[in-house]
Scaffold this motif. Structure first.
Motif, mmCIF file in Angstrom:
data_model
loop_
_atom_site.group_PDB
_atom_site.id
_atom_site.type_symbol
_atom_site.label_atom_id
_atom_site.label_comp_id
_atom_site.label_asym_id
_atom_site.label_seq_id
_atom_site.Cartn_x
_atom_site.Cartn_y
_atom_site.Cartn_z
ATOM 1 N N CYS A 109 0.829 -1.201 0.000
ATOM 2 C CA CYS A 109 0.000 0.000 0.000
ATOM 3 C C CYS A 109 0.869 1.259 0.000
ATOM 4 O O CYS A 109 0.609 2.202 -0.747
ATOM 5 N N THR A 157 -6.496 3.398 -8.663
ATOM 6 C CA THR A 157 -7.193 2.133 -8.445
ATOM 7 C C THR A 157 -6.304 1.155 -7.688
ATOM 8 O O THR A 157 -6.775 0.426 -6.811
ATOM 9 N N ALA A 158 -5.014 1.145 -8.026
ATOM 10 C CA ALA A 158 -4.074 0.264 -7.331
ATOM 11 C C ALA A 158 -3.961 0.648 -5.857
ATOM 12 O O ALA A 158 -3.884 -0.230 -4.982
ATOM 13 N N GLN A 198 -6.310 2.132 -4.024
ATOM 14 C CA GLN A 198 -7.549 1.752 -3.348
ATOM 15 C C GLN A 198 -7.630 0.247 -3.114
ATOM 16 O O GLN A 198 -8.026 -0.201 -2.032
ATOM 17 N N SER A 199 -7.226 -0.534 -4.106
ATOM 18 C CA SER A 199 -7.303 -1.993 -3.936
ATOM 19 C C SER A 199 -6.298 -2.486 -2.895
ATOM 20 O O SER A 199 -6.608 -3.386 -2.100
ATOM 21 N N SER A 200 -5.098 -1.898 -2.880
ATOM 22 C CA SER A 200 -4.113 -2.303 -1.875
ATOM 23 C C SER A 200 -4.556 -1.880 -0.476
ATOM 24 O O SER A 200 -4.346 -2.609 0.498
ATOM 25 N N ASN A 236 -7.716 -1.609 0.528
ATOM 26 C CA ASN A 236 -8.796 -2.520 0.916
ATOM 27 C C ASN A 236 -8.248 -3.875 1.344
ATOM 28 O O ASN A 236 -8.721 -4.460 2.330
ATOM 29 N N ALA A 237 -7.253 -4.384 0.620
ATOM 30 C CA ALA A 237 -6.667 -5.676 0.972
ATOM 31 C C ALA A 237 -5.978 -5.608 2.332
ATOM 32 O O ALA A 237 -6.098 -6.527 3.153
#
Length: 101
Positions: free
Chosen positions: A35, A52-53, A55-57, A59-60
Motif C-alpha cells: 500500500c 485504483t491500485a 484503493q485496492s491495496s 482494501n486488501a
C-alpha cells in the motif's frame, strides 16, 4: 522436554499457533508495504490506474488487519493504529492532487 501427554499436546498446539500467527503478521506487513509503495507510485505519476491500485491495496490491507485482529493475532489498538497510518498516507497522497484538479 514435556513429561506427560497433555503438556506434549500443549507444545504442539503452541507451535501450530505460532506458525499461524507468523503468517498473519507477515501478510499484514507485506500488504502494508504494498500500500505504501502504491501511494508512492501514485504521487510520482497520478492517474486512474495508480489510484485504483492504491484503493485496492488499501482494501486488501484493511481486510487482512481486521482478520488478524479478529483471530487475536494482533491487538485491536495495534490494528487501528496500522489502519490509521495507511489511511493517512492515502489521504495525503490523494487529497492534494484532487484539490488541484
Amino acid at each position: 522436554m514435556a513429561n506427560n501427554k497433555s503438556s506434549k499436546k500443549r507444545i504442539l498446539i503452541a507451535e501450530r499457533n505460532w506458525l499461524q500467527n507468523r503468517t498473519y503478521k507477515s501478510a499484514v506487513r507485506t500488504l502494508m508495504k504494498r500500500c505504501f509503495t502504491a501511494v508512492a507510485t501514485y504521487t510520482q505519476a497520478p492517474d486512474e490506474d495508480t489510484k485504483t491500485a492504491v484503493q485496492s491495496s488499501l482494501n486488501a490491507a484493511f481486510s487482512k488487519i481486521d482478520k488478524a485482529v479478529k483471530c487475536g493475532v494482533i491487538h485491536r489498538n495495534t490494528g487501528a493504529n496500522q489502519k490509521s497510518r495507511l489511511s493517512t498516507a492515502v489521504k495525503q497522497a490523494i487529497e492534494p492532487i484532487a484539490g488541484n484538479a
